[in-house]
Design an enzyme around this catalytic site. Structure first.
Site, short mmCIF file in Angstrom:
data_model
loop_
_atom_site.label_atom_id
_atom_site.label_comp_id
_atom_site.label_asym_id
_atom_site.label_seq_id
_atom_site.Cartn_x
_atom_site.Cartn_y
_atom_site.Cartn_z
N ARG A 1 12.04 -6.40 4.96
CA ARG A 1 12.09 -4.95 5.21
C ARG A 1 12.73 -4.65 6.56
NH1 ARG A 1 6.62 -1.59 5.47
NH2 ARG A 1 6.35 -2.97 7.25
N ARG B 1 11.35 -3.33 9.53
CA ARG B 1 10.94 -2.17 10.34
C ARG B 1 10.78 -2.62 11.80
NH1 ARG B 1 5.64 0.37 7.92
NH2 ARG B 1 4.60 -0.86 9.53
N LYS C 1 0.84 -1.22 0.00
CA LYS C 1 0.00 0.00 0.00
C LYS C 1 0.87 1.26 0.00
CE LYS C 1 -1.95 -1.09 3.93
NZ LYS C 1 -1.21 -2.34 4.24
N ARG D 1 -0.35 -8.56 13.50
CA ARG D 1 -0.90 -7.51 12.60
C ARG D 1 -1.84 -8.14 11.57
NH1 ARG D 1 4.61 -5.26 10.83
NH2 ARG D 1 3.48 -4.22 9.16
N ARG E 1 -9.27 1.76 9.36
CA ARG E 1 -8.74 0.47 9.75
C ARG E 1 -9.79 -0.39 10.45
NH1 ARG E 1 -3.08 0.73 8.78
NH2 ARG E 1 -2.05 -0.86 9.99
P1 AP5 Z 1 4.79 -1.54 1.86
O1 AP5 Z 1 4.53 -0.70 0.66
O2 AP5 Z 1 5.39 -0.88 3.04
O3 AP5 Z 1 3.46 -2.33 2.29
P2 AP5 Z 1 2.25 -1.84 3.15
O4 AP5 Z 1 1.05 -2.53 2.60
O5 AP5 Z 1 2.21 -0.35 3.24
O6 AP5 Z 1 2.67 -2.53 4.52
P3 AP5 Z 1 2.89 -1.93 5.97
O7 AP5 Z 1 3.56 -3.01 6.77
O8 AP5 Z 1 3.55 -0.61 5.95
O9 AP5 Z 1 1.39 -1.82 6.37
P4 AP5 Z 1 0.75 -1.82 7.74
O10 AP5 Z 1 -0.67 -1.68 7.35
O11 AP5 Z 1 1.06 -2.95 8.64
O12 AP5 Z 1 1.51 -0.60 8.43
P5 AP5 Z 1 1.07 0.87 8.79
O13 AP5 Z 1 2.27 1.70 8.68
O14 AP5 Z 1 -0.18 1.27 8.10
O15 AP5 Z 1 5.68 -2.78 1.37
C1 AP5 Z 1 6.17 -3.73 2.30
C2 AP5 Z 1 7.56 -4.21 1.82
O16 AP5 Z 1 7.40 -4.90 0.59
C3 AP5 Z 1 8.54 -3.05 1.56
O17 AP5 Z 1 9.83 -3.45 1.95
C4 AP5 Z 1 8.46 -2.87 0.03
O18 AP5 Z 1 9.66 -2.37 -0.51
C5 AP5 Z 1 8.18 -4.29 -0.44
N1 AP5 Z 1 7.37 -4.33 -1.67
C6 AP5 Z 1 6.32 -3.54 -2.01
N2 AP5 Z 1 5.83 -3.89 -3.21
C7 AP5 Z 1 6.58 -4.95 -3.64
C8 AP5 Z 1 6.56 -5.76 -4.82
N3 AP5 Z 1 5.67 -5.56 -5.81
N4 AP5 Z 1 7.48 -6.75 -4.91
C9 AP5 Z 1 8.38 -6.97 -3.92
N5 AP5 Z 1 8.46 -6.23 -2.80
C10 AP5 Z 1 7.58 -5.23 -2.66
O19 AP5 Z 1 0.67 0.66 10.35
C11 AP5 Z 1 1.65 0.34 11.33
C12 AP5 Z 1 0.99 0.43 12.71
O20 AP5 Z 1 0.52 1.79 12.96
C13 AP5 Z 1 -0.26 -0.43 12.91
O21 AP5 Z 1 0.06 -1.75 13.29
C14 AP5 Z 1 -1.01 0.35 14.01
O22 AP5 Z 1 -0.43 0.11 15.27
C15 AP5 Z 1 -0.73 1.81 13.64
N6 AP5 Z 1 -1.76 2.38 12.74
C16 AP5 Z 1 -1.56 2.81 11.45
N7 AP5 Z 1 -2.70 3.28 10.95
C17 AP5 Z 1 -3.65 3.15 11.93
C18 AP5 Z 1 -5.04 3.45 12.00
N8 AP5 Z 1 -5.69 3.98 10.97
N9 AP5 Z 1 -5.70 3.16 13.18
C19 AP5 Z 1 -5.06 2.63 14.24
N10 AP5 Z 1 -3.74 2.31 14.22
C20 AP5 Z 1 -3.04 2.58 13.07
#
Ligand code: AP5
Length: 185
Positions: free
Chosen positions: A127, A129, A15, A140, A88
């Site tokens: 990745r 993180r 995403k 998650r 979410r």
């Molecule tokens: P990436 O693009 O980072 O994937 P993503 O779907 O954004 O995954 P995230 O892990 O960032 O999502 P998330 O929903 O867990 O985290 P968020 O930050 O929202 O890609 C992932 C990896 O794959 C990267 O290394 C990339 O380079 C690689 N990649 C991408 N495309 C590829 C491809 N085609 N081929 C190969 N590799 C590829 O949330 C984190 C935390 O924040 C949550 O757990 C929660 O605690 C909090 N939070 C965030 N939003 C909320 C909310 N709205 N409400 C409450 N808590 C929240």
């Protein structure tokens, strides 16, 4: 082209990667609640300290806190936007609908990025993180299934949902997204 968008999908589906590309290409505001929360954590603010422990467990930060962040960014922004990682859960989705009605804007399309769990896990482990530890990733994914996945039906019922296959190279996925954004709703 649709310019008020949500990106929905499990952790690791790409995403953030795709949202950033699309936002740059089409001059959209990219709003990632995860990135905004991580910036709060880095700043050492009280809000960041509260969010940090929750994020480290892979749970969701409170709706009130996240909504305040989104409201602040959307108010006064007249152009297109792309919300990544928000809403979410159903409560956040309803709150977003109220906010958008107030701002006289509406969601034009929801892109659902789909990928098998084992591929998600591999991408996130590579990745590395702070919350990309295997046990936290599995939590998650469980939180996604229980709290976020119900949004799939919510947006499908509103005829806004466009699922795309998130496997393949980043360019291939970008192309699929561009195609649904310019197609008929
Ligand atoms: P990436 O693009 O980072 O994937 P993503 O779907 O954004 O995954 P995230 O892990 O960032 O999502 P998330 O929903 O867990 O985290 P968020 O930050 O929202 O890609 C992932 C990896 O794959 C990267 O290394 C990339 O380079 C690689 N990649 C991408 N495309 C590829 C491809 N085609 N081929 C190969 N590799 C590829 O949330 C984190 C935390 O924040 C949550 O757990 C929660 O605690 C909090 N939070 C965030 N939003 C909320 C909310 N709205 N409400 C409450 N808590 C929240």
């Amino acid at each position: 082209m649709k310019r008020r968008l949500l990106f929905l999908g499990p952790p690791g589906a790409g995403k953030g990667t795709q949202a950033q590309r699309l936002a740059e290409h089409h001059d959209l505001l990219h709003l990632s609640t995860g990135d905004l929360l991580r910036a709060e954590v880095r700043s050492g603010s009280e809000l960041g300290r509260r969010a940090e422990a929750v994020m480290a467990r892979g749970e969701l930060v409170s709706d009130d806190l996240v909504l305040a962040i989104v409201r602040h960014r959307l108010e006064g922004h007249g152009g297109g936007w792309l919300l990544d990682g928000f809403p979410r859960n159903l409560g956040q989705a309803e709150a977003l609908e109220h906010l958008l009605a107030e701002l006289h804007q509406e969601i034009e399309l929801v892109v659902l990025m789909e990928l098998p769990d084992e591929v998600l896990l591999q991408r996130l482990l590579q990745r590395g993180r702070a919350d990309d530890d295997e046990a936290v990733i599995r939590n998650r994914l469980e939180v996604y299934r229980q709290q976020t996945a119900p949004l799939i039906d919510h947006y499908r019922d509103r005829d806004l949902l466009r699922p795309i296959d998130a496997a393949g190279t980043m360019d291939e996925v970008s192309e699929r997204i561009e195609t649904v954004l310019t197609g008929p709703v």
